[in-house]
Write a protein that holds these residues in place. Structure first.
Motif, PDB file in Angstrom:
ATOM      1  N   ASP A 137       0.765  -1.218  -0.065  1.00 59.26           N
ATOM      2  CA  ASP A 137      -0.013  -0.069   0.112  1.00 59.26           C
ATOM      3  C   ASP A 137       0.855   1.272   0.018  1.00 59.26           C
ATOM      4  OD1 ASP A 137      -2.214  -1.649  -0.189  1.00 59.26           O
ATOM      5  OD2 ASP A 137      -2.646  -1.519   2.152  1.00 59.26           O
ATOM      6  N   ALA A 138       1.729   1.416   0.920  1.00 55.23           N
ATOM      7  CA  ALA A 138       2.951   2.277   0.900  1.00 55.23           C
ATOM      8  C   ALA A 138       3.393   2.668  -0.380  1.00 55.23           C
ATOM      9  CB  ALA A 138       3.762   2.064   2.255  1.00 55.23           C
ATOM     10  N   ALA A 139       4.056   1.447  -0.930  1.00 56.18           N
ATOM     11  CA  ALA A 139       4.813   1.515  -2.340  1.00 56.18           C
ATOM     12  C   ALA A 139       3.847   1.980  -3.363  1.00 56.18           C
ATOM     13  CB  ALA A 139       5.263   0.335  -2.519  1.00 56.18           C
ATOM     14  N   LEU A 140       2.625   1.662  -3.376  1.00 54.30           N
ATOM     15  CA  LEU A 140       1.682   1.882  -4.376  1.00 54.30           C
ATOM     16  C   LEU A 140       1.585   3.517  -4.293  1.00 54.30           C
ATOM     17  CD1 LEU A 140      -0.110   1.469  -6.769  1.00 54.30           C
ATOM     18  CD2 LEU A 140      -1.884   0.906  -5.509  1.00 54.30           C
ATOM     19  N   ARG A 141       1.277   3.917  -3.149  1.00 50.56           N
ATOM     20  CA  ARG A 141       1.134   5.462  -3.156  1.00 50.56           C
ATOM     21  C   ARG A 141       2.175   6.087  -3.431  1.00 50.56           C
ATOM     22  NH1 ARG A 141       2.494   8.415   1.040  1.00 50.56           N
ATOM     23  NH2 ARG A 141       3.084   6.720   2.580  1.00 50.56           N
ATOM     24  N   LEU A 142       3.398   5.842  -3.156  1.00 55.02           N
ATOM     25  CA  LEU A 142       4.501   6.632  -3.555  1.00 55.02           C
ATOM     26  C   LEU A 142       4.886   6.547  -4.902  1.00 55.02           C
ATOM     27  CD1 LEU A 142       6.841   5.568  -0.572  1.00 55.02           C
ATOM     28  CD2 LEU A 142       5.837   7.740  -0.906  1.00 55.02           C
ATOM     29  N   VAL A 143       4.691   5.365  -5.616  1.00 58.65           N
ATOM     30  CA  VAL A 143       4.702   5.274  -7.066  1.00 58.65           C
ATOM     31  C   VAL A 143       3.709   6.427  -7.693  1.00 58.65           C
ATOM     32  CG1 VAL A 143       4.572   3.780  -8.943  1.00 58.65           C
ATOM     33  CG2 VAL A 143       5.715   2.944  -7.101  1.00 58.65           C
TER      34      VAL A 143
ATOM     35  N   ALA B 185      14.083  -1.494  -7.694  1.00 55.54           N
ATOM     36  CA  ALA B 185      12.923  -1.449  -8.581  1.00 55.54           C
ATOM     37  C   ALA B 185      11.594  -1.624  -7.875  1.00 55.54           C
ATOM     38  CB  ALA B 185      12.880  -2.425  -9.590  1.00 55.54           C
ATOM     39  N   VAL B 186      10.768  -0.826  -7.507  1.00 57.27           N
ATOM     40  CA  VAL B 186       9.619  -0.666  -6.781  1.00 57.27           C
ATOM     41  C   VAL B 186       8.574  -1.024  -7.336  1.00 57.27           C
ATOM     42  CG1 VAL B 186       8.197   0.680  -5.168  1.00 57.27           C
ATOM     43  CG2 VAL B 186      10.773   1.040  -5.429  1.00 57.27           C
ATOM     44  N   GLY B 187       8.206  -0.796  -8.308  1.00 58.01           N
ATOM     45  CA  GLY B 187       6.811  -0.999  -9.424  1.00 58.01           C
ATOM     46  C   GLY B 187       6.645  -0.092 -10.438  1.00 58.01           C
ATOM     47  N   ASN B 188       5.475  -0.434 -10.896  1.00 59.19           N
ATOM     48  CA  ASN B 188       4.809   0.500 -12.118  1.00 59.19           C
ATOM     49  C   ASN B 188       3.392   0.583 -12.072  1.00 59.19           C
ATOM     50  OD1 ASN B 188       3.647  -1.562 -14.007  1.00 59.19           O
ATOM     51  ND2 ASN B 188       5.772  -2.459 -13.529  1.00 59.19           N
ATOM     52  N   VAL B 189       2.717   1.792 -12.488  1.00 57.79           N
ATOM     53  CA  VAL B 189       1.484   2.173 -12.534  1.00 57.79           C
ATOM     54  C   VAL B 189       1.150   2.579 -14.280  1.00 57.79           C
ATOM     55  CG1 VAL B 189       1.226   2.689 -10.173  1.00 57.79           C
ATOM     56  CG2 VAL B 189       1.591   4.343 -11.893  1.00 57.79           C
ATOM     57  N   LYS B 190      -0.216   2.221 -14.479  1.00 61.77           N
ATOM     58  CA  LYS B 190      -0.468   2.463 -15.803  1.00 61.77           C
ATOM     59  C   LYS B 190      -1.899   3.157 -15.718  1.00 61.77           C
ATOM     60  CE  LYS B 190      -1.523   0.018 -20.034  1.00 61.77           C
ATOM     61  NZ  LYS B 190      -1.907  -1.121 -20.846  1.00 61.77           N
ATOM     62  N   THR B 191      -2.226   4.331 -16.555  1.00 56.89           N
ATOM     63  CA  THR B 191      -3.276   4.858 -16.753  1.00 56.89           C
ATOM     64  C   THR B 191      -3.739   4.571 -18.190  1.00 56.89           C
ATOM     65  OG1 THR B 191      -2.498   7.057 -17.539  1.00 56.89           O
ATOM     66  CG2 THR B 191      -2.634   6.582 -15.050  1.00 56.89           C
ATOM     67  N   THR B 192      -4.776   4.956 -18.480  1.00 58.13           N
ATOM     68  CA  THR B 192      -5.201   4.753 -20.149  1.00 58.13           C
ATOM     69  C   THR B 192      -4.351   5.763 -21.133  1.00 58.13           C
ATOM     70  OG1 THR B 192      -6.823   6.571 -19.828  1.00 58.13           O
ATOM     71  CG2 THR B 192      -7.435   4.586 -19.654  1.00 58.13           C
ATOM     72  N   ASN B 193      -3.467   6.436 -20.292  1.00 56.14           N
ATOM     73  CA  ASN B 193      -2.609   7.309 -21.166  1.00 56.14           C
ATOM     74  C   ASN B 193      -1.006   6.999 -21.048  1.00 56.14           C
ATOM     75  OD1 ASN B 193      -4.712   9.429 -21.944  1.00 56.14           O
ATOM     76  ND2 ASN B 193      -4.552   9.891 -19.717  1.00 56.14           N
ATOM     77  N   TYR B 194      -0.644   6.871 -19.918  1.00 55.77           N
ATOM     78  CA  TYR B 194       0.666   6.388 -19.950  1.00 55.77           C
ATOM     79  C   TYR B 194       1.082   5.487 -19.018  1.00 55.77           C
ATOM     80  CZ  TYR B 194       2.496   9.960 -23.213  1.00 55.77           C
ATOM     81  OH  TYR B 194       2.877  10.834 -24.224  1.00 55.77           O
ATOM     82  N   TRP B 195       2.326   4.927 -18.968  1.00 55.73           N
ATOM     83  CA  TRP B 195       2.769   3.593 -18.006  1.00 55.73           C
ATOM     84  C   TRP B 195       3.958   4.447 -17.292  1.00 55.73           C
ATOM     85  CZ3 TRP B 195       1.551  -1.672 -19.826  1.00 55.73           C
ATOM     86  CH2 TRP B 195       1.856  -2.530 -18.958  1.00 55.73           C
ATOM     87  N   TYR B 196       4.151   4.421 -15.921  1.00 50.37           N
ATOM     88  CA  TYR B 196       5.037   4.866 -15.210  1.00 50.37           C
ATOM     89  C   TYR B 196       5.910   3.858 -14.432  1.00 50.37           C
ATOM     90  CZ  TYR B 196       2.068   8.929 -16.432  1.00 50.37           C
ATOM     91  OH  TYR B 196       1.232   9.948 -17.054  1.00 50.37           O
ATOM     92  N   PHE B 197       6.968   3.847 -14.594  1.00 54.77           N
ATOM     93  CA  PHE B 197       7.955   2.770 -13.921  1.00 54.77           C
ATOM     94  C   PHE B 197       9.223   3.455 -12.666  1.00 54.77           C
ATOM     95  CE2 PHE B 197       7.262  -1.153 -16.379  1.00 54.77           C
ATOM     96  CZ  PHE B 197       6.537  -0.604 -17.250  1.00 54.77           C
TER      97      PHE B 197
ATOM     98  N   GLN C   5      14.691  12.318  -6.614  1.00 60.09           N
ATOM     99  CA  GLN C   5      15.010  11.786  -5.380  1.00 60.09           C
ATOM    100  C   GLN C   5      14.395  10.151  -5.404  1.00 60.09           C
ATOM    101  OE1 GLN C   5      16.705  12.885  -2.590  1.00 60.09           O
ATOM    102  NE2 GLN C   5      17.338  14.359  -4.436  1.00 60.09           N
ATOM    103  N   PRO C   6      15.163   9.287  -4.898  1.00 58.65           N
ATOM    104  CA  PRO C   6      14.659   8.023  -4.881  1.00 58.65           C
ATOM    105  C   PRO C   6      13.536   7.794  -4.032  1.00 58.65           C
ATOM    106  CG  PRO C   6      16.681   7.945  -3.646  1.00 58.65           C
ATOM    107  CD  PRO C   6      16.378   9.394  -4.165  1.00 58.65           C
ATOM    108  N   ILE C   7      12.594   6.776  -4.118  1.00 60.03           N
ATOM    109  CA  ILE C   7      11.370   6.588  -3.404  1.00 60.03           C
ATOM    110  C   ILE C   7      12.133   6.178  -1.872  1.00 60.03           C
ATOM    111  CG2 ILE C   7       9.635   4.836  -2.957  1.00 60.03           C
ATOM    112  CD1 ILE C   7       8.501   5.444  -5.485  1.00 60.03           C
ATOM    113  N   VAL C   8      11.864   6.519  -0.968  1.00 58.19           N
ATOM    114  CA  VAL C   8      12.512   6.264   0.267  1.00 58.19           C
ATOM    115  C   VAL C   8      11.258   5.849   1.426  1.00 58.19           C
ATOM    116  CG1 VAL C   8      13.830   6.798   2.221  1.00 58.19           C
ATOM    117  CG2 VAL C   8      14.376   7.852   0.270  1.00 58.19           C
ATOM    118  N   PHE C   9      11.278   4.734   1.915  1.00 55.03           N
ATOM    119  CA  PHE C   9      10.388   4.402   3.047  1.00 55.03           C
ATOM    120  C   PHE C   9      11.249   4.620   4.240  1.00 55.03           C
ATOM    121  CE2 PHE C   9       9.739   1.755  -0.621  1.00 55.03           C
ATOM    122  CZ  PHE C   9       8.574   1.734  -0.908  1.00 55.03           C
TER     123      PHE C   9
END
Lengths: 80, 283
Positions: B63-69, B109-121, B251-255
């Motif tokens: 959940d935390a990683a998804l929010r940050l991505v 490598a944390v993950g990726n998310v995709k909308t109908t427009n773009y994909w972000y890694f 900046q990198p994603i930091v937990f």
């Protein structure tokens, strides 16, 4: 699906690293790894080549066609 | 035993197939200080972490990683001024992937998310490194069918300018890339039915790839530091990718709350290199 190319996934899966069992490509006929704190020296493993049928640069979001010509895991033509 | 171990070390080196350094699993230098007791791991006899269980994860971490991505996706979409519906929210995603913590920790490598427009890694050094238009093949196929320009219209300056503007806007180190790599501008070989770096004889589809290739050996198959693919007529960004995190100034994603994400106390295995178990596969 971290977004790596198929070729990179195979490369990585074949690497000998702690707590991972590498896929037994010919380069891994003999190797040493550590699993659960124990060190194993594996010798004379049964190995097999791995072929990628299609694009080695296939990723989850796109295909990196710049490595279409990469022959490292090229399948024999008869497989295509 | 010394001879056995020495031979084993040689075998490890010989058996390792060549691979791009950026994809190797690697334990961060500060793992002993950073990892809370709730993360299962293997340590050497000095207590140094040598492996983290790759499938280990928790729902709280995911959940935390998804929010940050998603935060990173919003940030880069604003910076590049992508044709995106902002803000991107969890509800606007059509796909999301968060890797298990154990594997992500070692890959950066944390993950990726995709909308109908773009994909972000977020997949290089825990930094946002790649943006790709959604369903890129559909776009390219449509462009290839509609746009066939005479080769006399091929140019390198406009694609390069666009690519570097996008990279700079996304806080990628363009100056360092230009310093450390050879820049090449070419048409997309696949959709133009030529080998990368070549130009069709008569007409081409203005799908351009700007690549930062290995200096002195600018061969596409050898890889490089970064690439940007674009469709010139509409100035559409198709993909942006930076391979080495040192060229990513974001900046990198930091937990900051790993202990809360991984409560409890997990098993810590100790590796004793002196005890070598020989397994002969031929027997």
């Amino acid at each position: 699906m971290q977004g790596l190319r198929v070729k990179d996934c195979v490369d990585q899966a074949a690497l000998v690293t702690p707590d991972y069992w590498p896929i037994l490509v010919p380069e891994n006929r003999n190797f040493t790894n550590t699993v659960s704190g124990k060190t194993f020296w594996q010798t004379n493993m049964s190995t097999s080549r791995i072929f990628i049928v299609g694009f080695p640069g296939l990723q989850v979001d796109r295909t990196d066609h710049s490595i279409d010509g990469d022959k490292k895991y090229a399948a024999p033509e008869s497989l295509e | 035993m010394k001879i056995l171990l020495r031979t084993a070390v040689v075998l490890i080196v010989l058996s390792m197939p060549p691979a791009h350094a950026s994809i190797l699993l690697r334990i961060p230098d500060n793992a002993e200080q950073e990892l809370p007791p709730g993360v299962p791991r293997t340590v050497d006899t000095n207590g140094a972490v040598i492996a983290v269980e790759d499938t280990f994860t928790t729902k709280a971490y995911e959940d935390a990683a998804l929010r940050l991505v998603i935060e990173e996706a919003n940030q880069v979409a604003r910076e590049i001024r992508l044709p995106e519906s902002l803000p991107i929210t969890q509800q606007s995603l059509i796909h999301a992937y968060i890797g298990p913590f154990g594997l992500s920790y070692q890959l950066g490598a944390v993950g990726n998310v995709k909308t109908t427009n773009y994909w972000y890694f977020v997949k290089r050094g825990n930094k946002l490194s790649d943006v790709t238009i959604s369903n890129i093949d559909d776009h390219c196929r449509r462009y290839a069918m509609k746009y066939q320009w005479p080769v006399s219209r091929f140019e390198t300056n406009a694609p390069y300018q666009l690519a570097t503007q996008w990279l700079a806007a996304a806080h990628m180190d363009v100056d360092a890339l230009n310093r450390d790599y050879d820049v090449r501008v070419a048409v997309d070989g696949y959709w133009n039915n030529v080998i990368m770096g070549e130009l069709p004889k008569r007409r081409f589809t203005p799908l351009y790839i700007v690549s930062w290739l290995i200096k002195g050996k600018p061969h596409y198959s050898a890889g490089g530091g970064a690439s940007v693919e674009l469709f010139l007529p509409t100035k559409t960004l198709l993909s942006l990718s930076v391979e080495d995190p040192k060229y990513i100034l974001r900046q990198p994603i930091v937990f900051t709350n790993l202990a809360a994400l991984f409560p409890g106390k997990a098993e810590i295995k100790t590796n004793f290199p002196g005890k070598v178990i020989v397994i002969d596969g031929s027997k």
